[in-house]
Write a protein that holds these residues in place. Structure first.
Motif, PDB file in Angstrom:
ATOM      1  N   TYR A 259      40.681  30.307  47.638  1.00  0.00           N
ATOM      2  CA  TYR A 259      39.652  30.914  46.796  1.00  0.00           C
ATOM      3  C   TYR A 259      39.289  32.313  47.285  1.00  0.00           C
ATOM      4  O   TYR A 259      39.199  33.259  46.492  1.00  0.00           O
ATOM      5  N   PHE A 263      40.544  35.569  45.208  1.00  0.00           N
ATOM      6  CA  PHE A 263      39.445  36.347  44.624  1.00  0.00           C
ATOM      7  C   PHE A 263      39.461  37.773  45.173  1.00  0.00           C
ATOM      8  O   PHE A 263      39.253  38.738  44.431  1.00  0.00           O
ATOM      9  N   THR A 265      42.060  39.346  46.188  1.00  0.00           N
ATOM     10  CA  THR A 265      43.189  40.020  45.537  1.00  0.00           C
ATOM     11  C   THR A 265      42.759  40.643  44.219  1.00  0.00           C
ATOM     12  O   THR A 265      43.029  41.817  43.945  1.00  0.00           O
ATOM     13  N   GLY A 266      42.083  39.851  43.385  1.00  0.00           N
ATOM     14  CA  GLY A 266      41.628  40.360  42.096  1.00  0.00           C
ATOM     15  C   GLY A 266      40.608  41.474  42.237  1.00  0.00           C
ATOM     16  O   GLY A 266      40.649  42.469  41.499  1.00  0.00           O
ATOM     17  N   ALA A 267      39.684  41.322  43.187  1.00  0.00           N
ATOM     18  CA  ALA A 267      38.652  42.339  43.384  1.00  0.00           C
ATOM     19  C   ALA A 267      39.258  43.671  43.823  1.00  0.00           C
ATOM     20  O   ALA A 267      38.834  44.747  43.364  1.00  0.00           O
ATOM     21  N   SER A 288      45.386  44.235  48.851  1.00  0.00           N
ATOM     22  CA  SER A 288      45.505  43.250  47.776  1.00  0.00           C
ATOM     23  C   SER A 288      46.744  42.389  47.944  1.00  0.00           C
ATOM     24  O   SER A 288      46.695  41.159  47.786  1.00  0.00           O
ATOM     25  N   GLY A 350      42.648  42.590  37.330  1.00  0.00           N
ATOM     26  CA  GLY A 350      41.809  42.135  38.431  1.00  0.00           C
ATOM     27  C   GLY A 350      40.790  41.100  38.006  1.00  0.00           C
ATOM     28  O   GLY A 350      40.591  40.083  38.684  1.00  0.00           O
ATOM     29  N   VAL A 351      40.136  41.327  36.875  1.00  0.00           N
ATOM     30  CA  VAL A 351      39.121  40.387  36.388  1.00  0.00           C
ATOM     31  C   VAL A 351      39.746  39.034  36.056  1.00  0.00           C
ATOM     32  O   VAL A 351      39.203  37.974  36.395  1.00  0.00           O
ATOM     33  N   MET A 354      40.546  37.061  39.184  1.00  0.00           N
ATOM     34  CA  MET A 354      39.328  36.482  39.759  1.00  0.00           C
ATOM     35  C   MET A 354      38.871  35.259  38.963  1.00  0.00           C
ATOM     36  O   MET A 354      38.425  34.258  39.537  1.00  0.00           O
ATOM     37  N   VAL A 357      40.570  31.942  39.792  1.00  0.00           N
ATOM     38  CA  VAL A 357      40.044  31.219  40.955  1.00  0.00           C
ATOM     39  C   VAL A 357      38.998  30.203  40.511  1.00  0.00           C
ATOM     40  O   VAL A 357      38.952  29.073  41.007  1.00  0.00           O
TER      41      VAL A 357
END
Length: 368
Positions: A259, A263, A265-267, A288, A350-351, A354, A357
């Motif tokens: 998690y 997360f 990575t996406g952020a 990332s 990215g969103v 996230m 997750v």
């Protein structure tokens, strides 16, 4: 046998990375706009998705080793077509079918989860690391080949690699070459949510990486083909470094590791949309990709907890979600670039990563 399996992760990744870097740049050189390239990728992956899903689901009942022979043969055929600029759509579809069925079959062969319950993260991390290392060699080679030998020779170089794969496949004596009985499985909440997770994650990654990243590096950051190869090589090294840390998911709560790393990575991908220079872009991409590499080995634990220990179940989840996610990621990517520009790719991608997750959390919670 492990050495041969490592090679079978390593070599297809070289082919995949060379074509992944070269194909969008090749299409752009032919005059295709970004939305047209996105549509082309969407059509080819849409064609590839059901074929990949069917083959992966039924490779247990026909014998998995057969696919190890088919993979390099199809690579040969696709590379020859693309190199001669003939039937690019068909060749691309063959390529995407091949890479999807190849890796899903290898996943089933090399990760018999029931045999590695205490070392799932470590073992899967090793295999994924070899795949990433193959990608490093491929992307590094792609930049130099495109610059000094042209697109046609870049695609043709994958042919001897494919021939080597055939030789290796002939020498792999694993028991999974025997046809296996396919057992029935129950469609559970976790099973469905894992498919949705794979779809969402690959949709997010597909928006950024399916074809757009080489074009972004070339058109927005003004990198040469050699520099593009070097840049993607650096990002791949970061992913490999993260994958080598797969044993962390064996020692600690694998859910928390997944998690947090996914997360993050996406952020970090989201943050790239606000980077205004190549140094900041590179730092964020390296971080990332390291986080992504750390997250990948944890997925074997999720398969284990879901009780899906047969290869068929793994294929249904990973190939169905991944194939469809990547397919629609390509379509969205082309439209986002055309309507909003390249920087918007990282916001959308990215969103969505996230959010993927959250889907996994709803299925598995936090308790180990």
């Amino acid at each position: 046998m492990k050495t041969k399996l490592y090679a079978y992760f390593f070599l297809p990744a070289i082919v995949y990375s060379i074509i992944s870097v070269a194909l969008p740049l090749f299409l752009a050189s032919l005059g295709y706009a970004e939305d047209k390239i996105g549509n082309l990728y969407f059509i080819t992956t849409l064609i590839a998705a059901p074929v990949s899903i069917y083959i992966s689901m039924h490779s247990d009942s026909v014998g998995r080793k057969i696919l190890l022979y088919i993979t390099p043969i199809l690579f040969l055929f696709a590379a020859a077509l693309i190199a001669t600029k003939s039937f690019v759509l068909i060749a691309s579809a063959i390529f995407f079918v091949t890479i999807a069925t190849s890796l899903s079959t290898i996943l089933k062969i090399s990760l018999p989860i029931e045999h590695f319950k205490k070392r799932i993260g470590e073992i899967s991390g090793r295999f994924w690391s070899f795949e990433v290392l193959g990608g490093i060699f491929g992307t590094l080679a792609a930049g130099a080949l495109m610059t000094y030998f042209g697109f046609a020779n870049t695609f043709l170089i994958t042919i001897p690699i494919s021939l080597l794969l055939i030789i290796i496949a002939l020498r792999i004596p694993f028991k999974t070459s025997i046809v296996q009985q396919v057992r029935n499985f129950k469609i559970t909440k976790q099973f469905i949510l894992m498919i949705i997770h794979f779809f969402a994650a690959n949709l997010g990654f597909g928006i950024i990486f399916a074809f757009a990243l080489p074009l972004y590096l070339n058109k927005i950051l003004n990198l040469t083909y050699v520099q593009i190869g070097l840049a993607i090589t650096l990002f791949s090294i970061a992913t490999a470094a993260g994958s080598f840390l797969g044993k962390l998911s064996d020692k600690f709560n694998f859910k928390v590791v997944n998690y947090l790393s996914l997360f993050l990575t996406g952020a970090l991908l989201f943050a790239i949309s606000y980077s205004n220079n190549i140094i900041m872009f590179t730092i964020l991409m390296l971080l990332s990709n390291t986080a992504l590499g750390l997250a990948r080995p944890t997925m074997a634990h999720f398969f284990n907890e879901a009780g899906k220990t047969s290869g068929r179940d793994i294929a249904v989840i990973s190939v169905l979600g991944s194939a469809l996610g990547t397919t629609f990621g390509s379509l969205v990517s082309g439209q986002v670039i055309t309507q909003l520009g390249y920087h918007a790719l990282f916001i959308f991608g990215g969103v969505i990563v996230m959010l993927s997750v959250l889907v996994l959390y709803l299925g598995f919670g936090v308790k180990k």
